[in-house]
Design a protein around this motif. Structure first.
Motif, PDB file in Angstrom:
ATOM      1  N   VAL A 112       0.833  -1.205   0.000  1.00 22.87           N
ATOM      2  CA  VAL A 112       0.000   0.000   0.000  1.00 22.87           C
ATOM      3  C   VAL A 112       0.870   1.258   0.000  1.00 22.87           C
ATOM      4  O   VAL A 112       0.484   2.302  -0.549  1.00 22.87           O
ATOM      5  CB  VAL A 112      -0.956  -0.031   1.211  1.00 22.87           C
ATOM      6  N   LEU A 113       2.062   1.172   0.583  1.00 19.01           N
ATOM      7  CA  LEU A 113       2.970   2.324   0.624  1.00 19.01           C
ATOM      8  C   LEU A 113       3.485   2.725  -0.760  1.00 19.01           C
ATOM      9  O   LEU A 113       3.908   3.860  -0.949  1.00 19.01           O
ATOM     10  CB  LEU A 113       4.161   2.021   1.540  1.00 19.01           C
ATOM     11  N   GLU A 114       3.442   1.789  -1.722  1.00 16.72           N
ATOM     12  CA  GLU A 114       3.936   2.071  -3.073  1.00 16.72           C
ATOM     13  C   GLU A 114       2.810   2.659  -3.921  1.00 16.72           C
ATOM     14  O   GLU A 114       1.848   1.980  -4.271  1.00 16.72           O
ATOM     15  CB  GLU A 114       4.469   0.783  -3.713  1.00 16.72           C
ATOM     16  N   LYS A 115       2.935   3.934  -4.243  1.00 10.25           N
ATOM     17  CA  LYS A 115       1.862   4.654  -4.932  1.00 10.25           C
ATOM     18  C   LYS A 115       1.777   4.333  -6.420  1.00 10.25           C
ATOM     19  O   LYS A 115       0.785   4.680  -7.078  1.00 10.25           O
ATOM     20  CB  LYS A 115       2.037   6.165  -4.739  1.00 10.25           C
ATOM     21  N   ARG A 116       2.791   3.660  -6.974  1.00  6.84           N
ATOM     22  CA  ARG A 116       2.753   3.362  -8.409  1.00  6.84           C
ATOM     23  C   ARG A 116       1.814   2.212  -8.760  1.00  6.84           C
ATOM     24  O   ARG A 116       1.473   2.040  -9.934  1.00  6.84           O
ATOM     25  CB  ARG A 116       4.161   3.050  -8.920  1.00  6.84           C
ATOM     26  N   GLN A 150      10.798  -1.647   1.109  1.00  7.02           N
ATOM     27  CA  GLN A 150      10.420  -0.765   0.006  1.00  7.02           C
ATOM     28  C   GLN A 150      11.497  -0.746  -1.076  1.00  7.02           C
ATOM     29  O   GLN A 150      11.179  -0.602  -2.254  1.00  7.02           O
ATOM     30  CB  GLN A 150      10.156   0.645   0.522  1.00  7.02           C
ATOM     31  N   ARG A 151      12.740  -0.933  -0.683  1.00  8.79           N
ATOM     32  CA  ARG A 151      13.822  -1.002  -1.675  1.00  8.79           C
ATOM     33  C   ARG A 151      13.624  -2.175  -2.627  1.00  8.79           C
ATOM     34  O   ARG A 151      13.762  -2.028  -3.853  1.00  8.79           O
ATOM     35  CB  ARG A 151      15.172  -1.122  -0.948  1.00  8.79           C
ATOM     36  N   ILE A 152      13.248  -3.340  -2.083  1.00  8.76           N
ATOM     37  CA  ILE A 152      13.034  -4.509  -2.934  1.00  8.76           C
ATOM     38  C   ILE A 152      11.858  -4.276  -3.880  1.00  8.76           C
ATOM     39  O   ILE A 152      11.938  -4.588  -5.076  1.00  8.76           O
ATOM     40  CB  ILE A 152      12.796  -5.766  -2.072  1.00  8.76           C
ATOM     41  N   ILE A 153      10.772  -3.722  -3.372  1.00 10.95           N
ATOM     42  CA  ILE A 153       9.615  -3.436  -4.224  1.00 10.95           C
ATOM     43  C   ILE A 153       9.999  -2.455  -5.326  1.00 10.95           C
ATOM     44  O   ILE A 153       9.681  -2.657  -6.508  1.00 10.95           O
ATOM     45  CB  ILE A 153       8.442  -2.885  -3.388  1.00 10.95           C
ATOM     46  N   ASP A 154      10.690  -1.400  -4.968  1.00 11.38           N
ATOM     47  CA  ASP A 154      11.087  -0.375  -5.931  1.00 11.38           C
ATOM     48  C   ASP A 154      12.003  -0.949  -7.003  1.00 11.38           C
ATOM     49  O   ASP A 154      11.814  -0.697  -8.202  1.00 11.38           O
ATOM     50  CB  ASP A 154      11.783   0.768  -5.184  1.00 11.38           C
ATOM     51  N   ASP A 155      12.986  -1.743  -6.598  1.00  9.65           N
ATOM     52  CA  ASP A 155      13.914  -2.344  -7.564  1.00  9.65           C
ATOM     53  C   ASP A 155      13.185  -3.289  -8.512  1.00  9.65           C
ATOM     54  O   ASP A 155      13.509  -3.357  -9.713  1.00  9.65           O
ATOM     55  CB  ASP A 155      15.029  -3.106  -6.839  1.00  9.65           C
ATOM     56  N   ASN A 156      12.210  -4.021  -7.999  1.00 13.79           N
ATOM     57  CA  ASN A 156      11.447  -4.925  -8.859  1.00 13.79           C
ATOM     58  C   ASN A 156      10.626  -4.173  -9.891  1.00 13.79           C
ATOM     59  O   ASN A 156      10.591  -4.542 -11.067  1.00 13.79           O
ATOM     60  CB  ASN A 156      10.533  -5.811  -8.008  1.00 13.79           C
TER      61      ASN A 156
END
Length: 235
Positions: A41-45, A118-124
């Motif tokens: 939910v923290l990832e707005k994309r 969040q780093r792992i989500i962002d990198d993916n």
């Protein structure tokens, strides 16, 4: 469009005699599943966050999300009998609800990996925008031994060995095409979603995970996870 799919369709048989599937067990003040969804939910994309659960637990899952999660992007659907059936149920929902476009991607994650960063989500997300498939891995620490019939057949060079985690991410149209090309026999023995793309000749890109991104599968894993939450240990 960028979608997240939380795979919560498992029955948790390796957890032993529990009253509910492992994704619904408490971890700190919230169920494991909720701890995981909160990271996404923290990832707005993400345009939508699809939670795929067992049919018998559909109402329970919806009630939990209504209680803990206040984000209209989160929807709940039922899974299939196997992991990849559950994955494809999510893809079918995306196609029927939003349609499919050439650049649409999905970030799939185990519901019982609540310590994803969040780093792992962002990198993916960044990686799957330019690669057909992405797998999250950590280097293997122990020597990997390949064996059959109680005999060692091979000991691969450890520096080339990794332990798979999630997320696993895919271009949705290419994943669907690759899955539909599999034979019935291939689908029956398929234990990893990225292998769908490998069997179709697609390259799978690597993103580094974290040792802390553990999967809660056994009673021992649950003890470790609860210790982490209670800040008794740091991984």
């Amino acid at each position: 469009m960028i979608y997240a799919q939380i795979l919560a369709g498992g029955k948790g048989t390796r957890m032993g005699n529990t009253a509910m599937p492992k994704q619904f067990l408490p971890l700190g003040s919230k169920p494991i599943l909720i701890q995981t969804i909160e990271k996404f939910v923290l990832e707005k994309r993400f345009n939508a966050i699809i939670v795929v659960c067992p049919s018998d637990w559909l109402t329970h899952t919806k009630d939990l999300i209504s209680k803990f999660i206040k984000d209209s992007r989160v929807v709940v659907i039922t899974g299939g009998s196997e992991r990849n059936d559950t994955l494809m149920n999510g893809i079918t929902y995306i196609e029927k609800t939003f349609g499919l476009h050439d650049d649409d991607v999905v970030v799939t994650h185990d519901a019982v990996r609540p310590f994803i960063t969040q780093r792992i989500i962002d990198d993916n997300i960044n990686a799957v925008m330019t690669h057909t498939a992405v797998d999250t891995v950590v280097p293997a620490i122990d020597t990997i031994v390949r064996g059959e019939n109680e005999q060692v057949n091979e000991i691969p060079i450890r520096e080339y060995m990794y332990q798979g985690q999630t997320p696993q991410c895919f271009n949705i149209k290419k994943l669907k095409k690759a899955f539909n090309q599999l034979t019935t026999e291939q689908k029956e023995i398929l234990s990893d979603s990225c292998k769908i793309c490998l069997l179709a000749g697609e390259e799978v890109h690597i993103v580094r995970g974290e040792v802390s991104n553990i999967k809660i599968t056994t009673p021992y894993d649950l003890k470790i996870a609860r210790a982490i939450v209670e800040k008794r240990v740091v991984i």
